[in-house]
Structures are given as structure tokens and as C-alpha cells.
Design an enzyme around this catalytic site. Structure first.
Site, PDB file in Angstrom:
ATOM      1  N   ASN A  58       0.855  -1.187   0.000  1.00  0.00           N
ATOM      2  CA  ASN A  58       0.000   0.000   0.000  1.00  0.00           C
ATOM      3  C   ASN A  58       0.888   1.233   0.000  1.00  0.00           C
ATOM      4  O   ASN A  58       1.939   1.254   0.650  1.00  0.00           O
ATOM      5  CB  ASN A  58      -0.895  -0.008   1.253  1.00  0.00           C
ATOM      6  CG  ASN A  58      -1.891   1.156   1.254  1.00  0.00           C
ATOM      7  OD1 ASN A  58      -2.082   1.823   0.243  1.00  0.00           O
ATOM      8  ND2 ASN A  58      -2.523   1.373   2.385  1.00  0.00           N
ATOM      9  N   THR A  59       0.501   2.224  -0.740  1.00  0.00           N
ATOM     10  CA  THR A  59       1.235   3.475  -0.729  1.00  0.00           C
ATOM     11  C   THR A  59       0.460   4.503   0.075  1.00  0.00           C
ATOM     12  O   THR A  59      -0.769   4.591  -0.017  1.00  0.00           O
ATOM     13  CB  THR A  59       1.519   4.004  -2.158  1.00  0.00           C
ATOM     14  OG1 THR A  59       2.207   5.241  -2.057  1.00  0.00           O
ATOM     15  CG2 THR A  59       0.268   4.152  -2.986  1.00  0.00           C
ATOM     16  N   HIS A  60       1.185   5.211   0.939  1.00  0.00           N
ATOM     17  CA  HIS A  60       0.553   6.157   1.873  1.00  0.00           C
ATOM     18  C   HIS A  60       1.271   7.494   1.749  1.00  0.00           C
ATOM     19  O   HIS A  60       2.505   7.529   1.734  1.00  0.00           O
ATOM     20  CB  HIS A  60       0.671   5.601   3.306  1.00  0.00           C
ATOM     21  CG  HIS A  60       0.082   6.497   4.342  1.00  0.00           C
ATOM     22  ND1 HIS A  60      -1.258   6.825   4.366  1.00  0.00           N
ATOM     23  CD2 HIS A  60       0.647   7.139   5.396  1.00  0.00           C
ATOM     24  CE1 HIS A  60      -1.490   7.641   5.375  1.00  0.00           C
ATOM     25  NE2 HIS A  60      -0.360   7.844   6.023  1.00  0.00           N
ATOM     26  N   ASP A  73      -0.348  -5.018   6.723  1.00  0.00           N
ATOM     27  CA  ASP A  73      -0.634  -5.974   7.798  1.00  0.00           C
ATOM     28  C   ASP A  73      -2.008  -5.602   8.365  1.00  0.00           C
ATOM     29  O   ASP A  73      -2.731  -4.806   7.791  1.00  0.00           O
ATOM     30  CB  ASP A  73       0.474  -5.978   8.864  1.00  0.00           C
ATOM     31  CG  ASP A  73       0.572  -4.647   9.600  1.00  0.00           C
ATOM     32  OD1 ASP A  73       1.560  -4.472  10.338  1.00  0.00           O
ATOM     33  OD2 ASP A  73      -0.327  -3.778   9.438  1.00  0.00           O
ATOM     34  N   ALA A  74      -2.351  -6.133   9.514  1.00  0.00           N
ATOM     35  CA  ALA A  74      -3.730  -5.966  10.012  1.00  0.00           C
ATOM     36  C   ALA A  74      -3.985  -4.562  10.553  1.00  0.00           C
ATOM     37  O   ALA A  74      -5.118  -4.187  10.808  1.00  0.00           O
ATOM     38  CB  ALA A  74      -4.013  -6.992  11.106  1.00  0.00           C
ATOM     39  N   GLY A  75      -2.914  -3.761  10.692  1.00  0.00           N
ATOM     40  CA  GLY A  75      -3.094  -2.413  11.243  1.00  0.00           C
ATOM     41  C   GLY A  75      -3.445  -1.396  10.175  1.00  0.00           C
ATOM     42  O   GLY A  75      -3.580  -1.732   8.997  1.00  0.00           O
ATOM     43  N   ASP A 112      -2.030   1.381   8.088  1.00  0.00           N
ATOM     44  CA  ASP A 112      -0.772   1.986   7.624  1.00  0.00           C
ATOM     45  C   ASP A 112       0.396   1.646   8.542  1.00  0.00           C
ATOM     46  O   ASP A 112       1.262   2.483   8.805  1.00  0.00           O
ATOM     47  CB  ASP A 112      -0.938   3.516   7.529  1.00  0.00           C
ATOM     48  CG  ASP A 112      -2.034   3.897   6.537  1.00  0.00           C
ATOM     49  OD1 ASP A 112      -2.696   4.926   6.770  1.00  0.00           O
ATOM     50  OD2 ASP A 112      -2.232   3.159   5.554  1.00  0.00           O
TER      51      ASP A 112
HETATM   52  C1  GRF Z   1      -2.299   8.865  -3.219  1.00  0.00           C
HETATM   53  O1  GRF Z   1      -1.506   9.907  -2.700  1.00  0.00           O
HETATM   54  C2  GRF Z   1      -2.449   7.790  -2.187  1.00  0.00           C
HETATM   55  O2  GRF Z   1      -1.298   7.579  -1.406  1.00  0.00           O
HETATM   56  C3  GRF Z   1      -3.545   8.367  -1.330  1.00  0.00           C
HETATM   57  O3  GRF Z   1      -4.454   8.956  -2.227  1.00  0.00           O
HETATM   58  C4  GRF Z   1      -3.736   9.313  -3.424  1.00  0.00           C
HETATM   59  C5  GRF Z   1      -4.382   8.602  -4.577  1.00  0.00           C
HETATM   60  O4  GRF Z   1      -3.996   9.233  -5.738  1.00  0.00           O
HETATM   61  N1  GRF Z   1      -4.187   7.341  -0.539  1.00  0.00           N
HETATM   62  P1  GRF Z   1      -4.299   8.525  -7.165  1.00  0.00           P
HETATM   63  O5  GRF Z   1      -5.713   7.965  -7.103  1.00  0.00           O
HETATM   64  O6  GRF Z   1      -3.283   7.449  -7.368  1.00  0.00           O
HETATM   65  O7  GRF Z   1      -4.145   9.669  -8.143  1.00  0.00           O
END
Ligand code: GRF
Length: 203
Positions: free
Chosen positions: A106-108, A140-142, A144
Site C-alpha cells: 500500500n502506498t501512503h 498488515d492488520a493495522g 498503515d
Molecule cells: C495517493 O496519494 C495515495 O497515497 C492516497 O491517495 C492518493 C491517490 O492518488 N491514498 P491517485 O488515485 O493514485 O491519483
């Protein structure tokens, strides 16, 4: 490697992966794109790239657990080597992690462990930090909280509002995502406690 990408919005992170995977040397292809809602730009991006899409709405299921299981099944049908949550605005649950755990990233838009949850850029602004950024982690289950794969830092400018800051983060985020997912796809990876290591385990 087979990537399934889950989105909920504009899908610019997805677009970065679609662009990168067009090069066979990248070592991965996006085999399907899923969303928790219809009619979003992220799905349109997948359709324009000729990538199969699916939608699993929470409201179409009797409860959250049923949605989670249905999503896990639909993702599994595409035989992913890696599931990428790119702007996916739902928390995957027990059934999903039982099925795909260890292969979900996941990217945050914050430097974990700072500012977990739905308002990373806004939290960075309200806390007055001078540097923020983005984090790719193994889910994981948390919320972020999983082992960190990659991070990228960006400055917070004096006159930033949430949109300006988030856009600056997203520029770094797309590059971070493409680079890290490419390495995971080409070299393999494994999680050892809190550490994520690339490459296959030493003999
Ligand atoms: C990204 O910054 C992501 O980390 C966050 O919302 C944004 C989504 O952007 N949860 P996109 O839909 O990929 O343009």
C-alpha cells in the site's frame, strides 16, 4: 510478475504503473484493476490501457466481511504475484489478508509511522513538519502500520495548502511506487520482522 492494482479515485499512481509496465524490461504487467466504486477516473485509465476491471462495492454485500471475502476472491481470480493498493480508500480485512497477506503493498502519502490514516498531507500541515513524503509498505492488520518497503521525502513549503502539498507528494510517490514495485517484481522480496528484503532468501 502479475500485478492487480486496487484504486478508489483518480488513479495517477495506477497510471504510473501502467506506463512503466508497457516496457517488457520492467518485469511486471497489470493484469487487472479493481475499485470499491464505479465511475472513477482510475477505472477509465485501466479501460484505456485495455486492462480488465472490476468493482466490488461494500453496499452490494450484506456486511463488510462479505465484501472483504468477495474482494479477496475476485482478486485471487487474476492470480496476482503482487496486489498494489494505490489510492484504495478501504481497509482490507482478515479474509483478504488470509488470502493475499504478504503479497499486498500500500502506498501512503506520509512518512510512516507519522500520520497514518485518511489525512496524511493535512496532518503534516497541521503538525507544522518541514519534511513529509510517502511510504510503500507491506499491508498488515493495522492501519498503515506494515513493514516499510520504500519511502520518499518532500519539503513542505511556507504557502502550502493540502492540495499543493499532496500534489508534491504524489510526484514523489509515483516514482517511489514504480521503482519499488519493479524491484519487487524482478528481484522478489521477503519480510523479516519489520524489514523488507529484496531478492530471494540466501541458500
Ligand atoms: C495517493 O496519494 C495515495 O497515497 C492516497 O491517495 C492518493 C491517490 O492518488 N491514498 P491517485 O488515485 O493514485 O491519483
Amino acid at each position: 510478475a502479475r500485478l492487480v492494482v486496487l484504486v478508489s479515485g483518480s488513479g495517477t499512481n495506477l497510471q504510473a504503473l501502467l506506463d512503466a509496465t508497457a516496457d517488457p524490461a520492467y518485469g511486471a504487467q497489470v493484469v487487472a484493476v479493481g475499485a470499491d466504486r464505479a465511475g472513477i477516473e482510475g477505472l477509465a485509465r485501466a479501460e484505456r490501457a485495455g486492462v480488465p476491471t472490476f468493482v466490488q462495492r461494500v453496499g452490494d454485500h450484506p456486511d463488510r466481511a462479505a465484501w472483504d471475502a468477495a474482494l479477496a476472491d475476485e482478486v485471487a481470480a487474476h492470480r496476482p504475484d503482487l496486489v498494489v493498493l494505490a489510492g484504495f480508500m478501504k481497509l482490507v480485512g482478515e479474509a483478504f489478508l488470509a488470502r493475499h497477506g504478504g503479497r499486498v503493498v500500500n502506498t501512503h502519502p506520509a512518512l510512516s509511522p507519522s500520520f497514518p490514516g485518511m489525512h496524511g498531507p493535512a496532518d503534516a500541515l497541521s503538525h507544522g513538519v518541514k519534511v513529509t513524503g510517502c511510504t510503500l509498505f507491506v499491508v498488515d492488520a493495522g492501519v498503515d502500520t506494515g513493514p516499510i518497503v520504500a519511502q520518499s521525502a518532500v519539503p513542505v513549503e511556507e504557502d502550502d495548502d493540502v492540495e499543493a502539498l499532496h500534489e508534491r507528494i504524489k510526484v514523489a510517490e509515483r516514482a517511489m511506487l514504480v521503482t519499488a514495485v519493479g524491484r519487487m517484481a524482478r528481484e522478489g522480496f521477503r519480510v523479516e520482522g519489520r524489514a523488507v528484503r529484496f531478492g530471494s532468501p540466501p541458500r
